[in-house]
Design a protein around this motif. Structure first.
Motif, PDB file in Angstrom:
ATOM      1  N   TYR A 269       0.850  -1.190   0.000  1.00 55.88           N
ATOM      2  CA  TYR A 269       0.000   0.000   0.000  1.00 55.88           C
ATOM      3  C   TYR A 269       0.884   1.237   0.000  1.00 55.88           C
ATOM      4  CZ  TYR A 269      -3.459   3.454   1.139  1.00 55.88           C
ATOM      5  OH  TYR A 269      -4.262   4.551   1.089  1.00 55.88           O
TER       6      TYR A 269
ATOM      7  N   ALA B 151      -8.944   5.955   3.730  1.00 58.72           N
ATOM      8  CA  ALA B 151     -10.286   5.445   3.430  1.00 58.72           C
ATOM      9  C   ALA B 151     -10.734   5.868   2.038  1.00 58.72           C
ATOM     10  CB  ALA B 151     -11.278   5.941   4.481  1.00 58.72           C
ATOM     11  N   ILE B 152     -10.478   7.111   1.671  1.00 57.56           N
ATOM     12  CA  ILE B 152     -10.847   7.586   0.337  1.00 57.56           C
ATOM     13  C   ILE B 152     -10.067   6.823  -0.723  1.00 57.56           C
ATOM     14  CG2 ILE B 152     -10.664   9.562  -1.222  1.00 57.56           C
ATOM     15  CD1 ILE B 152     -11.348  11.328   1.216  1.00 57.56           C
ATOM     16  N   ASP B 153      -8.793   6.598  -0.462  1.00 60.20           N
ATOM     17  CA  ASP B 153      -7.966   5.896  -1.437  1.00 60.20           C
ATOM     18  C   ASP B 153      -8.401   4.445  -1.600  1.00 60.20           C
ATOM     19  OD1 ASP B 153      -5.739   5.720  -3.263  1.00 60.20           O
ATOM     20  OD2 ASP B 153      -4.682   4.589  -1.701  1.00 60.20           O
ATOM     21  N   ILE B 154      -8.779   3.794  -0.517  1.00 60.28           N
ATOM     22  CA  ILE B 154      -9.164   2.382  -0.589  1.00 60.28           C
ATOM     23  C   ILE B 154     -10.553   2.205  -1.189  1.00 60.28           C
ATOM     24  CG2 ILE B 154      -9.764   0.364   0.821  1.00 60.28           C
ATOM     25  CD1 ILE B 154      -7.448   1.116   2.646  1.00 60.28           C
ATOM     26  N   TRP B 155     -11.518   3.013  -0.749  1.00 57.38           N
ATOM     27  CA  TRP B 155     -12.906   2.748  -1.134  1.00 57.38           C
ATOM     28  C   TRP B 155     -13.384   3.520  -2.348  1.00 57.38           C
ATOM     29  CZ3 TRP B 155     -13.378   3.134   4.632  1.00 57.38           C
ATOM     30  CH2 TRP B 155     -13.361   1.859   5.218  1.00 57.38           C
ATOM     31  N   PHE B 156     -12.883   4.717  -2.588  1.00 51.87           N
ATOM     32  CA  PHE B 156     -13.446   5.537  -3.657  1.00 51.87           C
ATOM     33  C   PHE B 156     -12.569   5.649  -4.901  1.00 51.87           C
ATOM     34  CE2 PHE B 156     -15.606   7.413   0.111  1.00 51.87           C
ATOM     35  CZ  PHE B 156     -16.870   6.959  -0.213  1.00 51.87           C
TER      36      PHE B 156
ATOM     37  N   PRO C 141     -10.353   3.786  -7.551  1.00 44.08           N
ATOM     38  CA  PRO C 141     -10.053   2.409  -7.983  1.00 44.08           C
ATOM     39  C   PRO C 141      -8.589   2.171  -8.220  1.00 44.08           C
ATOM     40  CG  PRO C 141     -11.204   3.599  -9.723  1.00 44.08           C
ATOM     41  CD  PRO C 141     -11.112   4.498  -8.549  1.00 44.08           C
TER      42      PRO C 141
END
Length: 88
Positions: free
Chosen positions: A56, A81-86, A88
């Motif tokens: 990561y 969180a933004i990098d993981i979930w929103f 791609p």
């Protein structure tokens, strides 16, 4: 100009602001902002160093350094969180 020379000048300026203090209010705000950006970049560096075994990496740039520097650890968690979930 060499990047190491520019970084040395910036570090010396921040160090002088910390030791002597800025006599003018705008310089105090600039010093405060510069210190926050440096702290944010350090947060991101340590995150990347400790998360590298898990494959990561969060890029270190002005926006991410500002968010993590001014918002602290919750801002860093929000970036992750933004990098993981929103994104791609």
């Amino acid at each position: 100009m060499e990047p190491i020379f520019i970084l040395s000048l910036l570090a010396a300026a921040v160090f002088m602001l910390l030791i002597i203090g800025a006599p003018l209010k705008p310089l105090q705000w600039l010093g405060y902002g510069a210190i926050r950006l440096l702290v944010g970049a350090l947060f991101l560096f340590f995150l990347n160093a400790f998360a590298s075994p898990f494959d990561y990496e969060l890029p270190i740039n002005g926006v991410t350094a500002a968010v993590s520097g001014f918002l602290g650890v919750p801002g860093l968690a929000a970036l992750v969180a933004i990098d993981i979930w929103f994104i791609p």
